[in-house]
Write a protein that holds these residues in place. Sequence first.
Motif, mmCIF file in Angstrom:
data_model
loop_
_atom_site.group_PDB
_atom_site.id
_atom_site.type_symbol
_atom_site.label_atom_id
_atom_site.label_comp_id
_atom_site.label_asym_id
_atom_site.label_seq_id
_atom_site.Cartn_x
_atom_site.Cartn_y
_atom_site.Cartn_z
ATOM 1 N N PRO A 20 0.801 -1.222 0.000
ATOM 2 C CA PRO A 20 0.000 0.000 0.000
ATOM 3 C C PRO A 20 0.842 1.284 0.000
ATOM 4 O O PRO A 20 0.313 2.368 -0.196
ATOM 5 N N ASP A 22 2.243 2.874 2.421
ATOM 6 C CA ASP A 22 1.727 3.772 3.442
ATOM 7 C C ASP A 22 2.746 4.095 4.536
ATOM 8 O O ASP A 22 2.383 4.516 5.615
ATOM 9 N N GLU A 27 5.388 8.728 -0.035
ATOM 10 C CA GLU A 27 4.751 9.610 -1.016
ATOM 11 C C GLU A 27 5.644 9.846 -2.239
ATOM 12 O O GLU A 27 5.174 10.206 -3.314
ATOM 13 N N CYS A 75 -5.191 -2.714 -1.240
ATOM 14 C CA CYS A 75 -4.311 -1.812 -1.985
ATOM 15 C C CYS A 75 -5.027 -1.112 -3.133
ATOM 16 O O CYS A 75 -4.554 -0.082 -3.614
ATOM 17 N N VAL A 80 -5.663 4.540 -0.994
ATOM 18 C CA VAL A 80 -4.366 3.897 -0.793
ATOM 19 C C VAL A 80 -3.350 4.452 -1.792
ATOM 20 O O VAL A 80 -3.586 4.461 -3.002
ATOM 21 N N ARG A 81 -2.221 4.894 -1.287
ATOM 22 C CA ARG A 81 -1.177 5.508 -2.099
ATOM 23 C C ARG A 81 -0.638 4.576 -3.178
ATOM 24 O O ARG A 81 -0.296 5.005 -4.275
#
Length: 93
Positions: A20, A22, A27, A75, A80-81
């Motif tokens: 994910p 996270d 980022e 995910c 979710v990133r």
Amino acid sequence: MNHAPDQAETALLLIDVINPIDFKGGEKLPAHALPMARSLAAFKRHTKAAGVPVIYVNDNFKRWRSDCRKLVEHCLNAHVRGKPVIAQLRFRR
């Protein structure tokens, strides 16, 4: 359902690609991981077409025996990133 053959001399192992993203600093990762995921997805299609089994190996959440489908489902949630990366590597039969 598992469609992998009982025996194979060769297999493609995809290690820790379902994530994910996270974690702190994560980022920055999707910008780099997305091109990798596109290339990996193309490679996966070629290997599967050649009859080579594809095996995902993940220890997400510190669990080696977690439910892979639930992890992928998590995910792929909108918040979710890692969603764009995982979307490239989706399980297709």
